[in-house]
Scaffold this active site. Sequence first.
Site, PDB file in Angstrom:
ATOM      1  CB  CYS A   1      59.371  78.124  61.233  1.00 39.27           C
ATOM      2  SG  CYS A   1      59.079  78.170  62.987  1.00 39.27           S
ATOM      3  CG  ASN A   2      59.076  76.066  57.320  1.00 38.09           C
ATOM      4  OD1 ASN A   2      60.193  76.263  57.725  1.00 38.09           O
ATOM      5  ND2 ASN A   2      58.243  75.106  57.631  1.00 38.09           N
ATOM      6  NE  ARG A   3      53.774  78.836  54.232  1.00 42.39           N
ATOM      7  CZ  ARG A   3      54.019  78.092  53.139  1.00 42.39           C
ATOM      8  NH1 ARG A   3      53.783  79.020  52.091  1.00 42.39           N
ATOM      9  NH2 ARG A   3      54.197  77.056  52.980  1.00 42.39           N
TER      10      ARG A   3
ATOM     11  CD  GLU B   1      52.740  72.124  59.246  1.00 37.15           C
ATOM     12  OE1 GLU B   1      52.151  72.151  60.384  1.00 37.15           O
ATOM     13  OE2 GLU B   1      52.730  73.217  58.486  1.00 37.15           O
TER      14      GLU B   1
ATOM     15  N   GLY C   1      56.757  78.013  73.628  1.00 37.98           N
ATOM     16  CA  GLY C   1      55.875  78.136  72.298  1.00 37.98           C
ATOM     17  C   GLY C   1      55.320  76.940  71.850  1.00 37.98           C
ATOM     18  CE  LYS C   2      49.134  78.029  69.885  1.00 35.26           C
ATOM     19  NZ  LYS C   2      48.236  78.283  68.823  1.00 35.26           N
ATOM     20  CG  MET C   3      58.133  74.712  66.148  1.00 32.74           C
ATOM     21  SD  MET C   3      56.980  73.804  64.957  1.00 32.74           S
ATOM     22  CE  MET C   3      58.309  73.278  63.989  1.00 32.74           C
TER      23      MET C   3
END
Length: 443
Positions: free
Chosen positions: A51-53, A116, A193-195
Amino acid sequence: MDRLLLLGLNHTTAPLEVRERLAFNAHQRMEALSRFRQQFPNCELVVLSTCNRVELYAAREVHGHPRTEELIQFAAEFHGLPVAHFAPHLYHKANRQVVEHLFHVASSLDSMVLGETQILGQVREAYEAAAQASAAGPLLNPLFQRAIAVGKQVVRDTALNEGRLSIASVAVDYARGIFDHFHDKTVLCVGAGKMATLVLENFVGLKPGCLLVCNRDSAKASAVATRFGGHAVTLDKLADHLIAADIVLTSTGSAHPIVTRQQFDRLRKRRRYRPIFLIDIAVPRDVEPSVGQIDNVYLYNLDDLQQVVSQTQAQRKGAIDAARKIIVQHVESFVAWHRQRELGPAIHQLYNRYHQIAQEELARTLGKLPNVTEAERAHLQDLARRIVNKLLHDPVQAVRHADPEHMPAAQYLHALEKLFQLRERTTDVDSPEDELSDEPRES
């Protein structure tokens, strides 16, 4: 370490609208690995996309390809994007900096949410995908295995993941600011999903009146709904679910928004203009940004949450320092190991060549001394061996312990081959340098 190359962008260098266009889903990642191997058959690649990279880790041929500009072009062509769309947001690193960066990423020190643990699983997943595609080889295999080990040690030996803010906890705090109570509220989770599960777990703690879970895979939706005491619903009736919902969490792998401004405008009257809280943690985004401009619609995406969670860094300096100390130790260890691995064959060959010369000269001398006893012959052979060891000890130690930033291993290899006329690589004679050094030799 002159073969490693990293190209990437993350939440600190690129806005979400750029990250989502350069992201790789699971299928795209495997396709990218395949294309890369076709274009650069002697190179390695690991694609880390979260999500962030989005980061491409490459191990290339010495003084070869791909170069940075070729890796940029590869990413642009794969996604059908002009380079100018994302080039200003890119960072690129090489050699030792790649090792340092990856170890920080795996330890969550480079994450939006410090401490995290999901990123460690994502690093492992990226590496396993590359291994499955035969895209990780003799350099990226040990690098990512060490990175995963570093991430585990940071989790185990530091307090970095204790007392942290998370995207989920921040989202719950925002929800409390919008609604006074939740017993009559409906939470809709789109994605399983996991997130999504991690965030949903926090919202279940609010004890909402109703929980709906929908996903393209009905079995996954049912599993998540059962886990949290909710109801699985079908995705084809998303509009009806949006009418019923007060809080919506979206985290799908869709390449296009599943909630558009036009769609939501048509639902407002049927919703009786009630407030709605939308948490879009998908990349690419599931909800068109303009939806957030509608009255009584509170839309937050990953970038919106970044400012809050990033404030935890200043509050947790002790844990951060402890994690960085672990990382520094592992970086030094890995760089030293890799250098020994690169130089080892040349050093072995150097000893082989000069022991062979010494034995040839000894044999010539012994041929002129017919009355030499076996004991004397053994003493002379030992003398020849020790002279070679002592003569080569200093230059070999200088090569092994030289500053790699001053001269990369490849340049030392080239110098050794030129100075000592090394040609064919042989390993039938072990390097005897350990007799003269207290340091263990890498095998």
